[in-house]
Design an enzyme around this catalytic site. Structure first.
Site, PDB file in Angstrom:
ATOM      1  N   THR A  53       0.866  -1.183   0.000  1.00 44.48           N
ATOM      2  CA  THR A  53       0.000   0.000   0.000  1.00 44.48           C
ATOM      3  C   THR A  53       0.902   1.232   0.000  1.00 44.48           C
ATOM      4  O   THR A  53       1.586   1.500   0.990  1.00 44.48           O
ATOM      5  CB  THR A  53      -0.917   0.015   1.246  1.00 44.48           C
TER       6      THR A  53
ATOM      7  N   LYS B 148      -7.029   1.242  -3.411  1.00 45.78           N
ATOM      8  CA  LYS B 148      -6.627   0.658  -2.119  1.00 45.78           C
ATOM      9  C   LYS B 148      -6.771   1.686  -1.003  1.00 45.78           C
ATOM     10  O   LYS B 148      -7.247   1.379   0.099  1.00 45.78           O
ATOM     11  CB  LYS B 148      -5.182   0.142  -2.222  1.00 45.78           C
TER      12      LYS B 148
ATOM     13  N   LYS C 130       0.347   5.180   8.353  1.00 45.55           N
ATOM     14  CA  LYS C 130       0.940   5.471   7.030  1.00 45.55           C
ATOM     15  C   LYS C 130      -0.162   5.597   5.970  1.00 45.55           C
ATOM     16  O   LYS C 130      -0.189   6.543   5.183  1.00 45.55           O
ATOM     17  CB  LYS C 130       1.903   4.306   6.680  1.00 45.55           C
TER      18      LYS C 130
END
Ligand SMILES: NC(=O)c1ccc[n+]([C@@H]2O[C@H](COP(=O)([O-])OP(=O)(O)OC[C@H]3O[C@@H](n4cnc5c(N)ncnc54)[C@H](OP(=O)(O)O)[C@@H]3O)[C@@H](O)[C@H]2O)c1
Length: 293
Positions: A95, A170, A238
């Site tokens: 990701t 995503k 993140k």
């Protein structure tokens, strides 16, 4: 066929294992070599750098922590780009930011090689079972070349024309995860403080149209105080930061995600960064001076 694999963490290890079990010959690199040992015992070839992995493989998969590490492993001095044969494909499943995947796709192509971003939804059990949801992003003719491998890893695929569209997809999925986790944690803490058992709240949600499997699985592990990681708080933070960056660039207000960001960020500051992302509840519990169990 020989396939390369870079990044044998919580997700990378079971994904690489599935490819091995399906009959592919694997060459691997991981920063920490010990994590590769169970695979090396099964005949997998160890390489000392991502570049060395790519020198042995027409196709290289990677599953690594973040955009900076991906750039280093892809286009750094010892990166995959420099080892891949002409026409070879690097399929990254991490990701990471849409800017990174867009940049890498262009860079690889200008060198006569290819980069596909193919992020996944699902966690360690789905990676082990081959039931990930996969979002391959890139030209269809390239996706077709790696489709047999992706089918070993996932139960469904949604294709996107360009790498960065897969990356955005995503991030959109993780917008749900961050918001749902924050809602669940806040509700469990407030319920406990008010004197309502978490099991009752989870049962009511479970019988309503608001239910999601995640509420039940994470609700039960929180109550059992089990925070063994499948997806760490640091990685959720993140992703939330990537989502907020994307929102700024696209001029979309994301107040709900900003609220979740504050809690994940505080959980990292409190030292819970390597625990399961549901451990963010501990930051809320501290403010409320109560523990959900
Ligand atoms: N866990 C999940 O449920 C899940 C689900 C979907 C997507 N993802 C995404 O998948 C990716 C991997 O997540 P994970 O859960 O597998 O995390 P992880 O267990 O922490 O694995 C991270 C991998 O990146 C490597 N790495 C980290 N920093 C590095 C550096 N500076 N140089 C070289 N290699 C480095 C690690 O190597 P070492 O082994 O040496 O530390 C490891 O192979 C992340 O982008 C995450 O957001 C995770």
């Amino acid at each position: 066929m020989n396939i390369g694999f870079v990044g044998l963490g919580m997700m990378g290890f079971p994904i690489a294992t599935r490819l091995l079990t399906a009959g592919y010959h694997l060459s691997v690199y991981n920063r920490t070599k010990e994590k590769a040992q169970p695979l090396l015992k099964r005949g997998v070839v160890w390489c000392d750098s991502p570049k060395a992995v790519a020198e042995k493989s027409e196709y290289v998969f990677s599953m690594i922590s973040n955009s900076e590490v991906l750039e280093k492993c892809a286009s750094g001095a010892d990166g995959i780009l420099h080892g891949l044969p002409a026409g070879g494909i690097h399929v990254d499943m991490s990701t990471v930011s849409p800017e990174t995947t867009q940049k890498l796709a262009a860079l690889y192509e200008s060198n006569g090689k290819y980069f596909l971003h193919s992020p996944v939804l699902g966690s360690v059990p789905q990676a082990a079972e081959g039931t990930l949801l996969i979002f391959p992003g890139g030209p269809e003719r390239l996706i077709a070349r790696v489709e047999p491998m992706l089918k070993i890893l996932g139960s469904r695929m949604w294709r996107f024309e360009r790498a960065e569209l897969a990356s955005y997809t995503k991030l959109l999925c993780n917008t749900f995860i961050a918001g749902m986790m924050n809602t669940l944690a806040q509700s469990l803490v407030m319920g406990t403080k008010a004197g309502i058992a978490p099991s009752v709240l989870l049962e009511i949600i479970g019988n309503s149209s608001m239910n999601a499997p995640m509420y039940q699985t994470k609700g039960k592990t929180i109550v059992a105080r089990q925070f063994t990681p499948r997806f760490i708080v640091e990685h959720m933070l993140k992703d939330v930061n990537l989502i907020l960056d994307a929102g700024k660039k696209l001029n979309v207000p994301l107040e709900g995600t900003e609220a979740a960001q504050r809690v994940f960020s505080e959980a990292v500051s409190l030292g819970f960064g390597k625990e399961d992302y549901s451990a963010m509840i501990k930051a809320i519990e501290r403010h409320a001076d109560v523990v959900v169990k």
